[in-house]
Write an enzyme that holds these catalytic residues in place. Structure first.
Site, mmCIF file in Angstrom:
data_model
loop_
_atom_site.group_PDB
_atom_site.id
_atom_site.type_symbol
_atom_site.label_atom_id
_atom_site.label_comp_id
_atom_site.label_asym_id
_atom_site.label_seq_id
_atom_site.Cartn_x
_atom_site.Cartn_y
_atom_site.Cartn_z
ATOM 1 C CG ASP A 28 -0.240 -0.009 2.541
ATOM 2 O OD1 ASP A 28 1.002 -0.040 2.556
ATOM 3 O OD2 ASP A 28 -0.935 -0.011 3.586
ATOM 4 C CG ASP A 200 6.804 11.772 21.591
ATOM 5 O OD1 ASP A 200 7.756 12.020 20.836
ATOM 6 O OD2 ASP A 200 5.738 12.409 21.581
ATOM 7 C CD GLU A 256 11.277 13.700 21.631
ATOM 8 O OE1 GLU A 256 11.489 14.251 20.533
ATOM 9 O OE2 GLU A 256 10.128 13.456 22.051
#
Length: 517
Positions: A28, A200, A256
């Site tokens: 895809d 994150d 992070e």
């Protein structure tokens, strides 16, 4: 999986996979978990110890998957939970560990909690999971990292906070329910065998309680800010560390953490908090021996178990950064190899970004209509955003999709035609290629790392050069324009480029070498 006396994460080489752009098995045009699984032998041969996967959970993809709608599943775009389990099992069979991204600062606006919040009245428990405030105007002057205001208004007049895109509402970490939710999310993935997490926006989560305005002098990722690095965030990571320590196998977490202070960075890696935090000061340093030494000194003085990284999915690829301002088109690739050798000679762990082992540059000329980064859209096209470092990898062949997708498939971002010279297939057969160099230096590091001390000793270096010893290993890197004399040594272990043909006792510009003392 390693011959090091330390826990695996302490000196590991971790390879970041940006899932959408690594390998597409379904056809895809978007990378997926089965595609990653098919390429695991390549990573084992490369010589890395672990793989970090960017988000693959269900998401509307407003920010490339960092807007998570369901933290306990796999987006059909990438596969199924069965595909994930098969990937973890295959990686472990090859001696590779798996780290997954967790996004705790914000969810997707499509997350069931935020949908419940929108359907509930102001002051309701559902709204208290996020940061809603009353007012005719935005509650303060905060701006989004992606440009524009950090507040959006809902039909009943309240405002909600989103430090990134409006489709990424910030959680209210002062609500115990949010704490409980993420503890459960951690356990869900740990029970499936993951070896660790990349967190994150780890310096986010909490905001100063009264949400004061940010003075102009304090804008950006700073340790003194009402938005970032609030003291309460450390209790979250103490909670998480207890969960990780309750599982066998040295499960680990790396944060992070964007900050302006090595001392602030060190607070995240205290013995009862995170195992590691990313050292972005190294990534941000210019091509300069003085700048490199400044970062190394500050890091080693303040941060236990340091990490080193040159590129990731959020920044311009380092081959292009280092080449800026040079008239020599080979300066960037040469400096990239040299910087890698300096990074891998340092104590601690190293994080690689997919494609850097191929010497891939930043793609700066993507057509505007193909760009998908919200930074590009929210800035009205003034900021190009991060798509240029996220272009799908070239694996084989002489034309797109270069083996990334089945033949005839158009990848989600277009690949440059000149990447035909940089495919993994082509470089694998060339001993002078960047891929061959990465394999050599990673193999050599693996043989040396168990015998090297956790400290370095600086050596006198002329010009814009940097030299240090670490046990019997000497690193010399020349960031200047003229050759410099090498220090005394007994053996050349590896160089990042060809020696000076007229004088093998000097180190050419834009070159690094590992020597045996």
């Amino acid at each position: 999986m390693t011959n090091s006396p330390f826990p695996w994460w302490r000196d590991a080489v971790v390879y970041e996979i940006y899932v959408r752009s690594f390998a597409d098995a379904s056809g895809d045009g978007v990378g997926d978990l089965q595609g990653i699984r098919s390429r695991l032998p390549y990573l084992a041969e490369l010589g890395v110890d672990a793989v970090w996967l960017t988000p693959f959970q269900p998401s509307p993809m407003a920010d490339g998957g960092y807007d998570v709608a369901d933290y306990r599943d796999v987006d059909p775009l990438f596969g199924t939970l069965d595909d994930f389990d098969a990937l973890v099992a295959a990686a472990h069979e090859l001696g590779l560990r798996i780290m997954v991204d967790i996004v705790p600062n914000h969810s997707s606006s499509a997350h069931k909690w935020f949908q419940e919040a929108l359907a509930a009245p102001p002051g309701s428990p559902a709204r208290d999971r996020y940061i809603f405030r009353d007012g005719d105007l935005p509650p303060n002057n905060w701006t989004s990292v992606f440009s524009g205001p950090a507040w959006s208004q809902v039909p009943d007049g309240q405002w909600y906070l989103h430090l990134f895109a409006p489709e990424q509402p910030d959680f209210n970490w002062r609500n115990p329910e949010v704490h409980e939710e993420f503890i459960d999310v951690l356990r869900f993935w740990l029970d499936r065998g993951v070896d660790g997490f990349r967190i994150d926006v780890a310096m986010g989560l909490y905001k100063e309680a009264d949400l004061p305005d940010v003075p102009a002098a304090e804008e950006g990722f700073r340790s003194r800010s009402p938005i970032w690095s609030q003291p309460e965030v450390h209790e979250v990571y103490r909670e998480w560390r207890k969960v990780l320590d309750s599982y066998p196998g040295d499960r680990a977490a790396v944060g992070e953490v964007w900050t302006d202070s090595a001392e602030d960075l060190a607070r995240y890696v205290r013995p009862d908090e995170l195992h590691q935090s990313f050292n972005f000061a190294w990534l941000e340093a210019p091509w300069s021996a003085t700048a490199f030494r400044t970062v190394i000194d500050a890091t080693l003085a303040a941060v236990p178990a340091p990490t080193w990284v040159l590129s990731n999915h959020d920044v311009v690829r380092h081959v292009s950064r280092y080449g800026e301002g040079s008239l020599d088109p080979q300066a960037g690739p040469a400096r990239g190899r040299a910087a890698l050798m300096a990074m891998l000679a340092l104590p601690g762990s190293a994080y690689l970004y997919q494609g850097e082992e191929l010497g891939l540059p930043e793609v700066k000329d993507l057509p505007p209509e193909t760009r998908q980064d919200p930074i590009f859209a929210r800035s009205g096209g003034e900021l190009l955003g991060r798509d240029g470092c996220r272009v799908p990898l070239p694996w084989s062949g002489t034309a797109g999709p270069f083996g990334f997708s089945p033949e005839g498939t158009r990848p989600w971002l277009p690949q440059p035609a000149e990447w035909a010279a940089l495919t993994a297939e082509r470089q694998a057969g060339d001993p002078s290629s960047t891929l061959a160099f990465y394999r050599r230096v990673l193999a050599l590091r693996r043989t040396l790392r168990g015998s090297l001390p956790d400290t370095i000793t600086w050596m006198d270096a002329p010009g814009d050069a940097l030299m240090f010893s670490r046990g019997d290993l000497i690193l010399a890197i020349n960031c200047g324009e003229d050759a410099v004399p090498l220090p005394p040594y007994s053996e050349v272990l590896l160089t990042s480029g060809p020696p000076d043909p007229s004088d093998p006792s000097v180190l050419p510009p834009d070159t690094a070498v590992w020597l045996r003392a």
